[in-house]
Design a protein around this motif. Structure first.
Motif, PDB file in Angstrom:
ATOM      1  N   GLY A  12       0.957  -1.388   0.343  1.00 27.24           N
ATOM      2  CA  GLY A  12       0.357   0.218   0.026  1.00 27.24           C
ATOM      3  C   GLY A  12       1.264   1.243   0.075  1.00 27.24           C
ATOM      4  O   GLY A  12       0.502   1.989  -0.060  1.00 27.24           O
TER       5      GLY A  12
ATOM      6  N   PRO B  22       4.064   4.576  -3.220  1.00 26.65           N
ATOM      7  CA  PRO B  22       3.733   5.702  -3.567  1.00 26.65           C
ATOM      8  C   PRO B  22       3.566   6.817  -5.826  1.00 26.65           C
ATOM      9  O   PRO B  22       4.408   7.071  -5.668  1.00 26.65           O
ATOM     10  CB  PRO B  22       4.431   7.089  -3.295  1.00 26.65           C
ATOM     11  CG  PRO B  22       5.986   6.713  -3.355  1.00 26.65           C
ATOM     12  CD  PRO B  22       5.670   4.930  -3.311  1.00 26.65           C
TER      13      PRO B  22
ATOM     14  N   GLY C 233      -2.051  11.743  -4.278  1.00 20.73           N
ATOM     15  CA  GLY C 233      -3.174  10.903  -5.230  1.00 20.73           C
ATOM     16  C   GLY C 233      -3.234  11.432  -6.221  1.00 20.73           C
ATOM     17  O   GLY C 233      -3.184  11.948  -7.095  1.00 20.73           O
ATOM     18  N   ALA C 234      -4.320  10.487  -6.691  1.00 22.80           N
ATOM     19  CA  ALA C 234      -4.703   9.682  -8.392  1.00 22.80           C
ATOM     20  C   ALA C 234      -5.368  11.014  -8.537  1.00 22.80           C
ATOM     21  O   ALA C 234      -5.578  12.007  -9.949  1.00 22.80           O
ATOM     22  CB  ALA C 234      -5.582   8.967  -8.989  1.00 22.80           C
TER      23      ALA C 234
ATOM     24  N   VAL D 291      -2.387   6.281 -12.292  1.00 25.71           N
ATOM     25  CA  VAL D 291      -2.031   5.961 -10.915  1.00 25.71           C
ATOM     26  C   VAL D 291      -3.542   5.372  -9.968  1.00 25.71           C
ATOM     27  O   VAL D 291      -2.999   5.026  -9.266  1.00 25.71           O
ATOM     28  CB  VAL D 291      -1.426   7.388 -10.821  1.00 25.71           C
ATOM     29  CG1 VAL D 291      -1.710   7.023  -8.946  1.00 25.71           C
ATOM     30  CG2 VAL D 291      -0.477   8.016 -11.119  1.00 25.71           C
TER      31      VAL D 291
ATOM     32  N   ASP E  71      -3.384   2.830  -7.977  1.00 31.27           N
ATOM     33  CA  ASP E  71      -3.673   1.889  -6.580  1.00 31.27           C
ATOM     34  C   ASP E  71      -4.694   1.764  -6.381  1.00 31.27           C
ATOM     35  O   ASP E  71      -4.650   1.612  -4.219  1.00 31.27           O
ATOM     36  CB  ASP E  71      -3.313   4.115  -6.090  1.00 31.27           C
ATOM     37  CG  ASP E  71      -2.461   4.595  -5.387  1.00 31.27           C
ATOM     38  OD1 ASP E  71      -1.939   4.509  -5.712  1.00 31.27           O
ATOM     39  OD2 ASP E  71      -2.950   6.421  -6.367  1.00 31.27           O
TER      40      ASP E  71
ATOM     41  N   LYS F  35      -3.484  -1.832  -5.411  1.00 34.24           N
ATOM     42  CA  LYS F  35      -2.603  -1.958  -4.360  1.00 34.24           C
ATOM     43  C   LYS F  35      -3.509  -2.733  -3.396  1.00 34.24           C
ATOM     44  O   LYS F  35      -3.396  -3.582  -2.633  1.00 34.24           O
ATOM     45  CB  LYS F  35      -2.330  -0.750  -3.685  1.00 34.24           C
ATOM     46  CG  LYS F  35      -1.216  -0.205  -4.948  1.00 34.24           C
ATOM     47  CD  LYS F  35      -0.344   0.485  -3.637  1.00 34.24           C
ATOM     48  CE  LYS F  35      -1.128   2.446  -2.951  1.00 34.24           C
ATOM     49  NZ  LYS F  35      -0.229   3.477  -2.894  1.00 34.24           N
TER      50      LYS F  35
ATOM     51  N   SER G 241      -3.208  -2.124   4.112  1.00 31.47           N
ATOM     52  CA  SER G 241      -2.435  -1.489   2.996  1.00 31.47           C
ATOM     53  C   SER G 241      -3.327  -0.067   2.639  1.00 31.47           C
ATOM     54  O   SER G 241      -2.421   0.651   2.713  1.00 31.47           O
ATOM     55  CB  SER G 241      -3.196  -2.245   1.444  1.00 31.47           C
ATOM     56  OG  SER G 241      -4.229  -2.458   1.805  1.00 31.47           O
TER      57      SER G 241
ATOM     58  N   HIS H  16      -0.634   3.373   2.099  1.00 32.83           N
ATOM     59  CA  HIS H  16      -1.223   4.510   1.287  1.00 32.83           C
ATOM     60  C   HIS H  16      -1.112   5.708   2.019  1.00 32.83           C
ATOM     61  O   HIS H  16      -0.699   6.912   1.666  1.00 32.83           O
ATOM     62  CB  HIS H  16      -2.388   4.417   0.638  1.00 32.83           C
ATOM     63  CG  HIS H  16      -2.980   5.531  -0.033  1.00 32.83           C
ATOM     64  ND1 HIS H  16      -1.842   5.407  -1.997  1.00 32.83           N
ATOM     65  CD2 HIS H  16      -3.672   6.786  -0.175  1.00 32.83           C
ATOM     66  CE1 HIS H  16      -2.656   6.729  -2.377  1.00 32.83           C
ATOM     67  NE2 HIS H  16      -3.720   7.167  -1.709  1.00 32.83           N
TER      68      HIS H  16
ATOM     69  N   GLY I 104       1.374  10.405   2.474  1.00 34.06           N
ATOM     70  CA  GLY I 104       0.810  10.140   1.565  1.00 34.06           C
ATOM     71  C   GLY I 104      -0.431  10.595   0.933  1.00 34.06           C
ATOM     72  O   GLY I 104      -0.977  11.755   1.196  1.00 34.06           O
ATOM     73  N   GLY I 105      -1.550   9.873   0.203  1.00 31.36           N
ATOM     74  CA  GLY I 105      -2.636  10.198  -0.479  1.00 31.36           C
ATOM     75  C   GLY I 105      -3.971  10.104   1.105  1.00 31.36           C
ATOM     76  O   GLY I 105      -3.421   9.967   2.036  1.00 31.36           O
TER      77      GLY I 105
ATOM     78  N   THR J 177      -7.291   3.253  -2.909  1.00 36.74           N
ATOM     79  CA  THR J 177      -6.517   2.106  -2.225  1.00 36.74           C
ATOM     80  C   THR J 177      -8.165   1.498  -1.842  1.00 36.74           C
ATOM     81  O   THR J 177      -8.304  -0.321  -1.564  1.00 36.74           O
ATOM     82  CB  THR J 177      -5.451   2.514  -0.875  1.00 36.74           C
ATOM     83  OG1 THR J 177      -4.620   3.573  -1.978  1.00 36.74           O
ATOM     84  CG2 THR J 177      -5.085   1.380  -0.778  1.00 36.74           C
TER      85      THR J 177
END
Length: 208
Positions: free
Chosen positions: A15, A18, A40-41, A56, A60, A63, A96, A100, A110-111, A116
């Protein structure tokens, strides 16, 4: 116990990859310093366009999905044991998502975990998750707010799971509780978006 530790660590590390940050590096930028600064996406699509953003989003998503599916195959027990595939899958999902949200490679920044989380929950409860995705699409289509769609879908999902899993008591409570935890995390990660939504300053989605 060894299997469970391997699941938790492996799911977290999977997870934590990146993909948004890596996509930015491929494009020659640090995505953390562009747009909203999120890896993030959604931010990748806004800044770099669908060529980078859609892969992405898919990665994600995968994952979470992959972490759960692989972990469930490793589970040695059977319901209602603590090491059953359902419980191990839920633990893998949470790990996971945490990976992320808090990747060690990016100083634990992270996002926001939506893609995820969706992948992980699809692996655990596909019917409920597809309903959640449909809710996301409807809210987004009506408002063009990614944040509002994400918050709405994740908040409603525990209720959907409660309804669609009524025939499987071994999975029902753990899935409802875990999806409620996911909803709480998503709301927390979107707290700045909520503030902007209430002020009327949240930007609607537009892609490059």
């Amino acid at each position: 116990m060894v299997t469970l530790v391997a699941v938790l660590i492996g799911s977290y590390l999977l997870g934590s990859i990146p993909f948004g940050y890596l996509a930015g590096r491929l494009a020659g930028i640090d995505i953390r310093k562009a747009g909203s600064g999120n890896v993030g996406a959604t931010n990748v699509v806004r800044v770099l366009g669908k060529r980078y953003g859609y892969p992405v989003l898919a990665l994600d998503f995968l994952k979470g999905f992959g972490a759960v599916k692989i972990s469930m195959l490793m589970a040695p027990g059977r319901p209602p044991e603590w090491d059953s595939s359902e419980i191990v899958g839920i633990l893998a999902a949470m790990s996971s998502i945490l990976g992320h949200l808090y990747p060690p490679w990016l100083k634990f920044k992270g996002g926001k975990g939506v893609a995820t989380s969706a992948g992980a929950l699809l692996a655990l409860t596909p019917v409920a998750t597809l309903i959640g995705v449909a809710i996301w699409i409807i809210v987004f289509w009506l408002t063009r707010y990614v944040s509002l769609a994400s918050i709405t879908a994740t908040v409603v999902l525990p209720i959907v799971i409660l309804v669609v899993s009524s025939q499987d008591q071994n999975k029902r409570k753990p899935l409802v509780y875990s999806s409620a935890c996911v909803a709480a995390v998503v709301i927390w990660r979107h707290r700045s978006n909520l503030s902007r939504l209430m002020r009327g300053t949240e930007p609607r989605f537009t892609r490059k």
